[in-house]
Write an enzyme that holds these catalytic residues in place. Sequence first.
Site, PDB file in Angstrom:
ATOM      1  N   HIS A  58       0.845  -1.206   0.000  1.00 25.03           N
ATOM      2  CA  HIS A  58       0.000   0.000   0.000  1.00 25.03           C
ATOM      3  C   HIS A  58       0.869   1.240   0.000  1.00 25.03           C
ATOM      4  CE1 HIS A  58       0.789  -0.493   4.306  1.00 25.03           C
ATOM      5  NE2 HIS A  58       0.314   0.703   4.546  1.00 25.03           N
ATOM      6  N   HIS A  60       1.508   3.920   1.899  1.00 22.97           N
ATOM      7  CA  HIS A  60       2.087   4.684   3.018  1.00 22.97           C
ATOM      8  C   HIS A  60       3.612   4.757   2.926  1.00 22.97           C
ATOM      9  CE1 HIS A  60      -1.739   4.134   5.668  1.00 22.97           C
ATOM     10  NE2 HIS A  60      -1.831   5.149   4.844  1.00 22.97           N
ATOM     11  N   ASP A  62       6.019   4.608   5.033  1.00 21.54           N
ATOM     12  CA  ASP A  62       6.873   3.632   5.729  1.00 21.54           C
ATOM     13  C   ASP A  62       6.895   2.281   4.993  1.00 21.54           C
ATOM     14  OD1 ASP A  62       4.135   3.364   6.667  1.00 21.54           O
ATOM     15  OD2 ASP A  62       4.855   2.015   8.221  1.00 21.54           O
ATOM     16  N   HIS A  63       6.160   2.202   3.874  1.00 18.03           N
ATOM     17  CA  HIS A  63       6.154   0.979   3.063  1.00 18.03           C
ATOM     18  C   HIS A  63       6.748   1.179   1.667  1.00 18.03           C
ATOM     19  CE1 HIS A  63       3.548  -1.303   5.919  1.00 18.03           C
ATOM     20  NE2 HIS A  63       3.413  -0.062   6.345  1.00 18.03           N
ATOM     21  N   HIS A 116      -7.301  -0.693   5.729  1.00 16.44           N
ATOM     22  CA  HIS A 116      -6.251   0.226   6.210  1.00 16.44           C
ATOM     23  C   HIS A 116      -6.092   1.355   5.189  1.00 16.44           C
ATOM     24  CE1 HIS A 116      -2.543   1.459   8.196  1.00 16.44           C
ATOM     25  NE2 HIS A 116      -1.884   1.331   7.062  1.00 16.44           N
ATOM     26  N   ASP A 133      -0.146  -3.826   6.320  1.00 17.15           N
ATOM     27  CA  ASP A 133      -0.752  -3.292   7.550  1.00 17.15           C
ATOM     28  C   ASP A 133      -2.213  -3.720   7.673  1.00 17.15           C
ATOM     29  OD1 ASP A 133       1.615  -2.064   8.152  1.00 17.15           O
ATOM     30  OD2 ASP A 133       0.942  -0.028   7.734  1.00 17.15           O
ATOM     31  N   HIS A 171       4.751  -4.725  10.834  1.00 13.88           N
ATOM     32  CA  HIS A 171       5.161  -4.021  12.062  1.00 13.88           C
ATOM     33  C   HIS A 171       5.285  -4.981  13.238  1.00 13.88           C
ATOM     34  CE1 HIS A 171       4.651   0.220  10.730  1.00 13.88           C
ATOM     35  NE2 HIS A 171       3.725  -0.308   9.927  1.00 13.88           N
TER      36      HIS A 171
END
Length: 260
Positions: A58, A60, A62-63, A116, A133, A171
């Site tokens: 996805h 975001h 942090d990905h 998410h 996530d 995570h």
Amino acid sequence: MLQKDGLRIHPVPAFEDNYLWVLEDGRHAAVVDPGDEHPVQAFLESRGLALTAILATHHHGDHVGGLEWLAKRWGCEAFGPAGEKIDGLTRRLREGDRIVVPGLDVELSVLDVPGHTRGHIAYAGPNLVFCGDTLFACGCGRLFEGTPAQMADSLSKLARLPAATRVYCAHEYTMANIRFALAVEPGNAKLFERSLREAAARAAGRPTLPSTIGEELDTNPFLRCAAPEVVAAASKHAGRALATPVEVFTAVREWKNGFR
Ligand code: ZN
Ligand code: FE
């Protein structure tokens, strides 16, 4: 065997608590959700691996923060969700698509798991799933873009994978999730046993992941919204009788949002 022998999967830690999963066969490597190029590049260099594919779940940061840099540096394919705007993707995937990971001969099928984020996808192999996530050990992702009904549906899709399927979440949230899960189901013996095991792993500096679908079915309240104990606890917390699993899921998710 769809998954080649000799394939190894490593968690590359990043930021506070992300795992960027690297699959490798000793020569080639693929990375799932490279939020940061630096630890991935360091891992590849330390082991003499060539990056042959990137898989994103996805949009975001942090990905995908390191996706474009790595895709350019290695000139490799970058797979990601068809329904999200991610710079640097070379192939956009949706439910039903199957890919063979370049360089690794691992076959993965794509699942749409919105909740998410709206376009979130997961990559499922015969005995593993990279779920970003969406599903966490004893928890699930926050609903930033999707509805509770969508997320509940996405989680049931993952829950229908074989019990032995290894779950590679993005995570290390397990201990905080277990604290909440124990508040929902204080009498769940398997959950209590898991809390001891995962606490020991963390104390020894080991990741708690991957888990398995079977373990999540036994201990993850978000996959247990039809279990009488979870229905009762969620109804009590919400102060009203909850009828459907989606209502229970919605209440448990809201409970968790405010849980400290
Ligand atoms: Zn996210
Ligand atoms: Fe994340």
